[in-house]
Design a protein around this motif. Sequence first.
Motif, PDB file in Angstrom:
ATOM      1  N   LEU A   1       0.957  -1.351  -0.264  1.00 32.29           N
ATOM      2  CA  LEU A   1       0.225  -0.566   0.130  1.00 32.29           C
ATOM      3  C   LEU A   1       0.726   1.372   0.210  1.00 32.29           C
TER       4      LEU A   1
ATOM      5  N   ARG B   1      -5.687   3.599   1.883  1.00 27.85           N
ATOM      6  CA  ARG B   1      -4.664   2.614   2.431  1.00 27.85           C
ATOM      7  C   ARG B   1      -5.202   2.167   3.681  1.00 27.85           C
TER       8      ARG B   1
ATOM      9  N   ARG C   1      -7.469  -0.676   1.846  1.00 29.70           N
ATOM     10  CA  ARG C   1      -6.999  -1.897   2.143  1.00 29.70           C
ATOM     11  C   ARG C   1      -7.002  -2.893   3.188  1.00 29.70           C
TER      12      ARG C   1
ATOM     13  N   ARG D   1     -15.120  -7.895   2.333  1.00 29.84           N
ATOM     14  CA  ARG D   1     -14.227  -6.890   1.516  1.00 29.84           C
ATOM     15  C   ARG D   1     -15.452  -6.318   0.745  1.00 29.84           C
TER      16      ARG D   1
ATOM     17  N   GLU E   1     -12.741  -2.046  -6.255  1.00 27.19           N
ATOM     18  CA  GLU E   1     -11.433  -1.849  -6.091  1.00 27.19           C
ATOM     19  C   GLU E   1     -11.077  -0.319  -5.943  1.00 27.19           C
ATOM     20  N   VAL E   2      -9.335  -0.460  -5.368  1.00 32.24           N
ATOM     21  CA  VAL E   2      -9.140   1.274  -5.368  1.00 32.24           C
ATOM     22  C   VAL E   2      -8.632   1.469  -6.330  1.00 32.24           C
TER      23      VAL E   2
END
Lengths: 478, 478
Positions: free
Chosen positions: A9, A88, A91, A121, A424-425
Amino acid sequence: MPAIVANSLDKTETRRGSRFGAVSLSSQWGPSEIPTTALLTDHYELTMLRAALQAGTANRHSVFELFGRRLPTGRRYGVVCGVGRALRALRAFRFDDESLRFLRDTDVVDAATSDWLADFRFSGDIWGYPEGEVYVPGSPLLIVDSTFAEGVVLETVLLSIYNHDSAIASAASRMTAMAGDRPCIEMGSRRTQELAAVAAARAAYIAGFEATSNLEAGRRYHVPTRGTSAHSFTLLHGDESEAFRAQIAALGEDTTLLVDTYDVMNAVRLGVELTHGRLGAVRLDSGDLGLLATQVRELLDSLGAKQTRIIVTSDLDEWNIAALSGAPVDGYGVGTALVTGSGHPTCGFVYKLVARADSDEPDAPLVSVAKKSIDKVSVGGRKYALRRLDDHGVAELELIGIGAPPSGDHNDRDLLVPLVSKGEVVGEEPLEAARERHLRSRAELPQEALKMSRGEPVIDTAYLDDHGRLDNPYAPRV
Amino acid sequence: MPAIVANSLDKTETRRGSRFGAVSLSSQWGPSEIPTTALLTDHYELTMLRAALQAGTANRHSVFELFGRRLPTGRRYGVVCGVGRALRALRAFRFDDESLRFLRDTDVVDAATSDWLADFRFSGDIWGYPEGEVYVPGSPLLIVDSTFAEGVVLETVLLSIYNHDSAIASAASRMTAMAGDRPCIEMGSRRTQELAAVAAARAAYIAGFEATSNLEAGRRYHVPTRGTSAHSFTLLHGDESEAFRAQIAALGEDTTLLVDTYDVMNAVRLGVELTHGRLGAVRLDSGDLGLLATQVRELLDSLGAKQTRIIVTSDLDEWNIAALSGAPVDGYGVGTALVTGSGHPTCGFVYKLVARADSDEPDAPLVSVAKKSIDKVSVGGRKYALRRLDDHGVAELELIGIGAPPSGDHNDRDLLVPLVSKGEVVGEEPLEAARERHLRSRAELPQEALKMSRGEPVIDTAYLDDHGRLDNPYAPRV
């Protein structure tokens, strides 16, 4: 086993063309593993989840919004900060075995909720103002579009990061604005919690600070670090001459000598003599800084040390920096005022459910929702946000609405960018991009944005309803 | 490889006889590994080290002192907090390979300094005020007795922890004093940096708060956690009845219902009805809390729900808590004001070299040192500190001196305890011990300590010199 999910990250925030050589999105020094962020969460997020799971309402399509109802009293604009850290944290938001055992043992959650958390998630979408952007009251800084369950568990950690980092960046921006071309160095680590200090150094850099004293911010975010010596170093030695010689021998003639341990003028003369006039800088940390700087500048010039810079520190804030604008000062070190947000250590952002489906069907239409409250304003629905600029490119209005944005030949800048797409980042960027964005966005504001006197938000917030009418629920109520 | 050195550290702070069952100094849930704390340090600590190593002065016997020159304006006492966290940070203060590579690559240190840091283990002695103790201006909160090198590298992280945690505890103590027997719950995580929030929850607990919303504080420190639901949970559902039913089904009739989403009185009636009069509590989060609490109490009593408690939240601070003392309130939830130190987010503690040897010989005598400064006071030398109590056990003086403490039949309480002895941590204790100490120490103060009006420190600080004379360098200067 602790969750080790964040290994990649820190790699995304590398200064472009930094002093560390090659441009790279991979970090040379790490990062260290960061543990799960999932318990940086208020108890009630998980009891709400538990109750919604049991009631069958947890999966309703929901939109949460993170925004501020007002700026700190007298402030004219704020700075969005914490975006990269929030992504971050997202995640690393994983409920590992240890966390789940704690939650079950203390009956925060039941078995069904624990199972849900174990699989958690985030799979929704998040839009937001990009990092470094200016904001005003009502700006929808984050829009989290997911199920109720997925959106609600993120509330606390998102607010913690945004409220802290934006408070620091908002104060820092006022300081760098007052400092103009003179560099500001962040040195407040000792006056704030040890990990808040790392985040503060990052936020200050985004808002235009040149460097930090904080080494972890150097390692983790590649913010340039600076520092030479404190009074203790001088006091360790028999006299100032012994101390200065030791420092110059180790750090070179270009170093910064701290000259106010005993007699400032004697120390300046000594520093120039020991470096044969090539002394890098002197630091003043007490006394009437403006007067002293003038006297020291005269002395330095008279000794031929015209290139020796004068750095001032000692409880500086944006007003002191402004007051020193006429003094021969070459740089400011800012500590306490920076890390405490110069009187406003938090932004007061809230995270509200603004729309949700009436049923659990994925395609069920969204309806706006809002609490009825006599003293708290919120505006329901999933929003767009535009900054309207005048013909000279000066910001004049924050336009917020639900549905399709207005068409026409206005000079409107879209403020919301995708940060997370289907889990998804997608919004990570180098820290330098946020720093550049902030300077651009601040430069676009009307000039009165940079006045230090108390004022109102420098641009109005306007809401467009379905009929195009402008209305501002955040205007001062009489 | 990151240093994993802290695996046993969190084990020492377990609540005695806590709700988690058996008294134990080992944690059931962890801890997670915590990485090295060595880079939570200002750049200049390491450049000073570098210069002192090169000059041969790094190993001079030195005494550093951590203290505050004054209390925040108007405050009458402060609370020492962060001791346990500082000792944990000290254990984890190791320069691992990754950190050293960063420091060398960026030229913060040279090879010799890097080698010294790689071997660094603090080997000196540290005395300090134990956690939860009351302090006043000049109280020597920490005395670090070691070499210059070993003492100087700890400066930043010790100050960060003490400045933050003591600011929170000092504010929290005023709140619990005003709340009296009514419990205070800490719920400010969202308004401060996400890891500062965990430390704040711990500090609030030491200063008498009953619980926190912060789950990580529950896991890490075993602070009891609390929470039920937010407005978003009500808004998720079709109406308040659906939401309340869902919450009661999951959390039981003893739960706390948030009753101000729509109409407070309707919501109270609904909650009582759905629980057959057995509702645990209602929470009020907006409006005129005193007036509302009175109306709600009357309604609850009229409905037969005499045991249902009323919890109030919404920007509470010590003054609002005091103002609500006459209202029928059963508990306070405190957020922003707590985590921001109620106007004073940092204590302004400093860490000063107060004495050092003239040479590197281990037995060289110490000499007091102090910076000459026109606006900053410090008092050199290695100190003792006593709290003098009068015949009724009421604190009347903070006695600080160098050398042997005064003898005689005074009722003096020693304030400095060993925390680290020859490098070994000896001062860790269960969190509950600090909490109990704070209540005892606060109860010992003169009654005016608990006045909310602005005042002076409630006990004077007096310095004894070699001739026994009392002098107070922190007295207001005219």
